[in-house]
Design an enzyme around this catalytic site. Sequence first.
Site, mmCIF file in Angstrom:
data_model
loop_
_atom_site.group_PDB
_atom_site.id
_atom_site.type_symbol
_atom_site.label_atom_id
_atom_site.label_comp_id
_atom_site.label_asym_id
_atom_site.label_seq_id
_atom_site.Cartn_x
_atom_site.Cartn_y
_atom_site.Cartn_z
ATOM 1 N N VAL A 202 26.296 -56.303 -13.882
ATOM 2 C CA VAL A 202 25.035 -56.806 -13.348
ATOM 3 C C VAL A 202 25.213 -58.286 -13.020
ATOM 4 C CG1 VAL A 202 22.603 -57.259 -13.821
ATOM 5 C CG2 VAL A 202 23.667 -55.135 -14.626
ATOM 6 N N CYS A 203 24.952 -58.653 -11.773
ATOM 7 C CA CYS A 203 25.034 -60.037 -11.347
ATOM 8 C C CYS A 203 26.439 -60.594 -11.660
ATOM 9 C CB CYS A 203 23.919 -60.836 -12.019
ATOM 10 S SG CYS A 203 23.619 -62.481 -11.356
ATOM 11 N N THR A 204 26.525 -61.725 -12.336
ATOM 12 C CA THR A 204 27.825 -62.330 -12.612
ATOM 13 C C THR A 204 28.541 -61.686 -13.792
ATOM 14 O OG1 THR A 204 26.691 -64.069 -13.861
ATOM 15 C CG2 THR A 204 27.275 -64.550 -11.580
ATOM 16 N N THR B 288 28.389 -59.415 -6.269
ATOM 17 C CA THR B 288 27.748 -60.182 -7.335
ATOM 18 C C THR B 288 26.673 -61.036 -6.667
ATOM 19 O OG1 THR B 288 28.118 -61.641 -9.247
ATOM 20 C CG2 THR B 288 29.359 -62.146 -7.253
#
Length: 348
Positions: A121-123, A141
Amino acid sequence: MSSTVHTPRRVLILAAAPAQLLDIAGPAEILAQASRLGPATGSDARLYDLACHIVPEPGTPATSAGLPLSSTVTAETLLGWSALDTLIVAGGEGARRRGDEAAIRDLTRHLASRARRVVGVCTGAFILAASGCLNGRRVTTHWRWCDELARRHPGLAVDPEPIYVQDGRVWTSAGITAGMDLALALVEADHGHALALAVARELVMFLRRPGSQKQFSPHLTDRTGLSARLADLPSWMSENLHRPLRVETLAARVGLSPRQFARAFRAEAGTTPARMLERLRVDAARRMLESDGAALAAVATLCGFQADETMRRAFLRQVGVPPGDYRDRFRAERRLSQQTLPERSATA
């Protein structure tokens, strides 16, 4: 009479302090609501068995919001797990800064080797990349960190456009709230579209955005880096999309010659006035197609496109699908939202 035996899917959310709170809470709430809304299948009606482990850092809060958050399972216990359905790695400053730490890297690699599915998730993608879980994969990302991820890990195919990507058993998402879209996609993959839609409705999410939808929001009226002279121009453009906004008009608005304006705008905004204008018009058209039943020709006119075909080409460039398909998807979701999911009931 006996009930069907059901085993919940074991899901671990792994994070490195300080973590982005919504990267943890968002997917966790999606999966928890799926368990609550899904049909009962036996004495244990949970669809997902959730656990969380946050790798601490001395003197650092668990989350970037400064709110305390505790692990529900220890690292020692995790090392003893022989199987895991889904490993979700949350993002945040800790993920970007600490992904190369040996303890985080080794724990992630161990858990990923035992998981059916691996999610960043994301970074959180930075931790997965450091552990080798993303080698040779197409990933995404948060738009702000795509270039950095590609620089640190040149073996990855980093795609900055979609809100989430699936490459085999590996899923990665764009920034923050996109992790909730990805989690809804996991629910749909596991238990079908009706349950995913019910969860979205329960959480007042209008619908699950498709992974192919682009990360276009930060490019629109973001005034970061714009001088005082240009700072208000994107907002003014958004309010006047129906007008023929030529370079001469925009330049006069800020008191520059067309040549000076074009040079200054590109230097400060990182794009040309024409490209910015197309993005703004597409975003306005997208909102209209999501919220009402206006004909494509009317939407094109109101948003300043010269013709339907002009809008179509712009949509393909900016969103990845033609406007008709985009509107039809929303209509289909709206029809499905009017259907009632069967009530939960245990089998006697």
